[in-house]
Each structure stands twice: as structure tokens, then as C-alpha cells.
Design a protein around this motif. Sequence first.
Motif, short mmCIF file in Angstrom:
data_model
loop_
_atom_site.label_atom_id
_atom_site.label_comp_id
_atom_site.label_asym_id
_atom_site.label_seq_id
_atom_site.Cartn_x
_atom_site.Cartn_y
_atom_site.Cartn_z
N ILE A 42 53.00 46.95 32.55
CA ILE A 42 52.53 48.41 32.06
C ILE A 42 50.96 48.31 32.16
N SER A 43 50.53 47.41 31.48
CA SER A 43 49.45 47.07 31.06
C SER A 43 48.42 46.69 32.63
N GLN A 44 48.62 46.06 33.07
CA GLN A 44 48.05 45.51 34.88
C GLN A 44 48.49 46.99 35.75
N GLU A 45 49.02 47.54 35.55
CA GLU A 45 49.89 48.71 36.04
C GLU A 45 48.86 49.56 36.12
N THR A 46 48.26 49.78 34.41
CA THR A 46 47.06 51.51 33.86
C THR A 46 46.08 51.13 34.52
N ILE A 47 45.70 48.95 34.07
CA ILE A 47 44.68 49.16 34.58
C ILE A 47 44.01 49.72 35.99
N LEU A 48 44.96 49.00 36.87
CA LEU A 48 44.50 49.14 38.51
C LEU A 48 44.92 50.18 39.03
N SER A 49 45.86 51.13 38.63
CA SER A 49 46.31 52.63 39.38
C SER A 49 45.56 53.62 39.53
N ARG A 50 45.21 54.23 39.89
CA ARG A 50 44.12 55.20 41.02
C ARG A 50 44.50 55.85 39.32
N THR A 51 43.93 56.58 38.65
CA THR A 51 43.95 57.16 37.65
C THR A 51 42.27 57.61 37.73
N SER A 52 41.99 58.39 37.50
CA SER A 52 40.29 58.69 36.43
C SER A 52 39.94 58.09 35.89
N TRP A 53 38.43 57.81 36.66
CA TRP A 53 37.81 56.38 35.38
C TRP A 53 37.89 56.25 34.10
N SER B 223 46.37 32.58 48.92
CA SER B 223 47.87 33.04 49.13
C SER B 223 48.14 34.00 49.42
N VAL B 224 46.98 35.08 49.18
CA VAL B 224 47.77 36.82 49.73
C VAL B 224 48.14 37.27 51.56
N LYS B 225 46.87 35.82 52.57
CA LYS B 225 46.50 36.81 53.40
C LYS B 225 47.95 36.51 54.55
N THR B 226 48.71 36.50 54.49
CA THR B 226 49.69 35.37 54.63
C THR B 226 50.96 36.36 54.43
N ARG B 227 50.66 37.56 53.44
CA ARG B 227 51.44 37.72 52.80
C ARG B 227 51.95 39.91 54.51
N GLU C 165 42.49 46.21 51.36
CA GLU C 165 44.24 45.86 51.49
C GLU C 165 44.06 44.38 50.62
N ILE C 166 43.06 43.29 51.01
CA ILE C 166 43.16 42.20 49.73
C ILE C 166 42.63 42.23 48.93
N LEU C 167 41.44 42.52 48.34
CA LEU C 167 40.36 42.88 47.51
C LEU C 167 41.79 43.08 46.26
N PRO C 168 42.30 44.61 46.31
CA PRO C 168 43.22 45.01 45.13
C PRO C 168 43.59 44.09 44.74
N SER C 169 44.20 42.77 45.79
CA SER C 169 45.10 41.65 44.78
C SER C 169 44.68 40.68 43.99
N VAL C 170 43.08 40.60 44.49
CA VAL C 170 42.15 39.57 43.97
C VAL C 170 41.66 40.13 42.42
N LEU C 171 41.51 41.33 42.02
CA LEU C 171 40.78 42.26 41.03
C LEU C 171 41.17 41.54 40.18
N PRO C 172 42.22 41.66 38.80
CA PRO C 172 43.07 40.94 37.68
C PRO C 172 41.52 39.50 37.39
N ALA C 173 42.32 37.92 38.74
CA ALA C 173 41.26 37.12 38.51
C ALA C 173 40.20 37.64 38.57
N LEU C 174 39.67 38.56 39.06
CA LEU C 174 37.85 38.24 39.82
C LEU C 174 37.23 39.14 37.56
N THR C 175 38.00 39.73 37.61
CA THR C 175 38.07 40.40 35.88
C THR C 175 37.14 39.96 35.14
#
Lengths: 293, 314
Positions: free
Chosen positions: A5-16, A181-185, A205-215
Amino acid sequence: MTTEISQETILSRTSWLKRLTNGLRILYASPATAVGTTIFILFVLMALFGPMLAPYGFNEQIYTDARQPPSPTHWFGTDNLGRDVFSRVVLGARDILRLSGLGTILAVISGTTFGLVSGYWGGLFDEILMRIFDSLLAMPALLLALLLLGTLGPSENSVLVVILIVYTPIVARVVRSVVLSVKTRAFVEAARLQGESLGRILFREILPSVLPALTVEAALRFSYAIFLVASLGFLGVGVQPPNPNWGLMVSEARQNVSQLPWALYFPAGAIAVVVIGVNLMADGLKRILQAGD
Amino acid sequence: MAKYILRRLSFLALTLILTSLLVFAVTQFVPGDVARIVLGREAGEEALEAFREKFGLNDPLPVQYLRWLGNFVTGDWGESISTRSDIYPIVMERLRNSLQLAAITLIISVPLATLLGVIAGLNENRLADNLISVASLSVVGLPEFVTGLILIEVFSRRLNLLPANSSVRQGTPFMDALPMLILPAITATLVLLAYIARLTRAGVVEELKKPYVRTAVLKGLPYRTVIVKHVLRNALLPTITIIAISFGWLISGLIVIENVFNYPGLGRLLVFAIDRRDLPLMQAVTMVTVLGFALANLAADLLYAYLNPRIRLD
């Protein structure tokens, strides 16, 4: 369950704003992270409103009040030039957070771009870039920083360049490993077949998958950047006097430490508190975001 | 094993060549004219030209690089711009001092950190673990100069036990220099301690979760035997790698610590060279440090491969 849930709430497209409050609520769930986040927010407020809080200027010399111990007029005492230590510590927050924050942002942007492109393209470009980054990483960070500063000369801009060059390879490696790890998906494949542009594939497409590790990496880099800026100030090779950089203040105060110990204690304490605070926050972020992997 | 060593050695050579290119390239970015910086504002055009000719600054960059690298490999490291003395003997003397400090630090920190990490790992999430984790998390964050200054305040100014200034003169017998080495070594130990202990703890925790541990316990082996003979053997092997990774931290830490305590090592020499824009000296110190770092990593890798045959195969 909760981490999902927490991952979703951080990354979903709600208002900032909603995202910000959600993020804060998650950070305040564990006591250590809450302490760290509170410290960090206090220092950010200090950096933003420092000029309103500080009773004196950072280089304002009150000759009649020189070398005074802490008192109601000078909370942290004054140094040998009659400068108010409290004002200098408060105003120094802006200096150190701006340099390390801006440096980290630059390194994250360049590291992300290099990591995305290099991981996605692969081939010779990837190979050459990674060897260059390897050789940058073959040097201990501070050594590389000193070599760069010795060449560029001491200034704020040099410190920014140093943070950028020292941390770009580290961020790029983290991003690249996720990209691989994502590019062949299937969703990346689909975007490519639809004829989407390179920029769109990489950043949409790719950046959203990178965001958790990047943060997580960005938070860690930020805490090390504070550390680095303070250490360079202490060594006298970063920003120059009369800048109220805490590391520089500590090194200046060492000459009179037996008579004016407060001029050393307070900036050193400020460094200790902010670094521990940001570390606790980064540690919490890491546990929250990596639990979902 | 021979094949593995050969591969590692060629990898080392490649890294060193790339790093030397990097060191050379970075120092090309000096703003302004090197001859002008060295000779000063009043120097005439002929003097500048003579200087450039003498140090080969008019040659193409690849030629300059190869000459510089060749000279470095053969031990001709040139003359320091600021002190006008030969660089090689100065750097070697400082290198010995730095190695001495690094060795003492490792002798104290590695056993202590491993012990703390194992204690924390075996007591996961219990009091001992939490104490060690919180303590290490707060120490690991403090810049070395803050830790060093706290130690000076306590042990030197308040308790008057140890000297705050470690400017060991050349030729001081080791036993006389030892008291001056203690505080810098403890400061460096604190930096490494937290780092190595945290990673060791993670290794032990992970190892305890493996099925063979459950098997060993269920087949009736005493807990002590399971821990000492099985878990620790496997969990402590990666410690070698952890120590190797922390060499980078140790070097960065020592650069700052030497400057806190005025200890005459490579770190202080480097800051001295930077203050005076002494490029040849900076290049030499950097190259020696990188070489030492790479060799230490190589030694750790080879030791690890020797102890763990699986590594050699891939």
C-alpha cells in the motif's frame, strides 16, 4: 501488505499535496525515521527562514562583544572576531543544505540519464561508459573530490562540480541495474513496437520502475553530500572564509578552542545533528521502499 | 587458481591505466596557464616559454601523458613546485606513516567490529542488537573530524591522557610515537567499526535463516556447535570482502583524521599540495593512494578466492 500500500500511495498519480502528506505519514510510522524526518524538516526551515531568525549577519563583527561565552544576548557566544555564533550556525544551514542539495540533484539527474541510456542501449557505449565510471569508483570518494578541488580551485561552484562527478557514477550504476532487469519486460517491448520515441520509452515507461531504488539512493547521496561538504569545509579546500560553512567554522574555531570552546561546539553539534537526522530518514526510506522488492 | 590470479591481475592493470588517465585528464583542467601559476604574475614571456619547454608543456597531450606515466613507473616523480624538493622520498616517508596508522586501525577495528557484528546478529532484534545498531548508526554518520574533536576534548583536554597533536617527527622510535597514534587510530576505528559491524550482522542474520542451520539444530547438535562450526564459518567469509570494501572509507577517513591530528601522512601532504596548487605533488600522492587501494582490494579478493573455491570457477 502494508508495504504494498505504501509503495502505491507514494507512486500513484495523485496530487502532489496528497502525495506529500501520504509520504510524511509513512515516514512518521517508525519512531527513528520520525525523529530523523523532524530534524531534517527543522533544518530545512532554518535554511529557508534563517535570515529572519538570525539576530546578526554571518560576518557582522561586534567588536565590543568579542570572545563572549553564551549569554541571553548571544545564545551560542561570540568568536574571536566578535561574530555571533548562533547567527552563523543558523545562516550556515542554508549554505550547507543548498550546496549538498543542489549537488545531489545535479548528480541524480546526470546519473539517472546516463544509467537509463547506458542500460537501455547496452553495447559499446555502455561498455565504455561503465569502464570510465569504474575508474572513477576505483578512487576513494574524498580522494577524487580533493583531486578535483585541487585542480579547479576552491569555490562553491567547484564543490558542486565535485559532488556531481563523485556521485554520478554511483547513481548511474543503481539506475542501470534496474533498467537491465526491466528492459526485456513486455510493457517496454510493447512501447518499442508501437514506435514510441527513445525519450518517451526511457522516461515514461522505464523511469517509474527505477523510482523506488532511485529515491533511496538520492537520500543516501544527500546524507553523504552533507558529510562531504562539511569535511571539505573543515579541510579548508571547499568554500572559503568568511562563509558560515559549519566545517569551516569548526576548523577556524580550533585555533582558540581552549579559550572559546563554544565557537567549536555549536557548529560541530549542528553537523552531527543534521547528519544523524538525514541518515535516520534515509535509513527509514530504504526500509520502506526496498521492502516491496 | 593461477588462471583466477592472472585474470585479476590483468583487471588490476586495466583499472590502474584508466585511473592514471583520469588523474592526468583531471589535472589538465587547471584554469589558466600552469607556467603562469608557477612562475607568478611578473614572469616575462621568455621565462614562461622556457618553463613550458623544460617541462614539455608544448607537446601534444598523449605525448605528455605517456612521458608522465613512464616517469611515474620508473620512480622519477619530479620536483614539487612549492618545496622545490624531490617528490619521491617525501611521498614514501608519508606513505610509511599512513600505512602505520592504517595497520593499527585495522588491528583494533577488524576483530572488535566482527565480534560486535556477530553478537548483534545472533541476538537479532533483542536488546544487545538494538544497542549496537543504534550506537553504530549514530557513529557512522558523524564526520571524522567531529568524532576526532570529541575524542580530543575528552581524552586530551579533560582527562589529559593522550596528546591532541600527533605530529610525529621523522625517525621517532615506534614506541615513542605510539601514544600519538592512539587517538587518530581510535577515530578511524569508530568510522570502520560501525560499517563493518553492520554488514557482519547482516551476514550472520542471513546465514541463520538458511535450511542447513535448522537441519543441524533438529539433528540434535548443541546450539554452540551449530553456531561456531557451521554458521560463523560461512557468515564470516564475506567479512573479508566487507573489509576490502571499507578500505575506501578508511582512506577517505584517514585523509581527514590526519588533518585533525596533524599526523604527517599522505592525507596531510595532499591537502598541503592542494593549498599550494602543487600539481605534481597532488598527482603523485593520488597515484600512490589509488595504487595502495587497488593492491589492498586485490589482496582481499585473492584471499577470498583462496578460502572459497566457488569464486575461482566463474
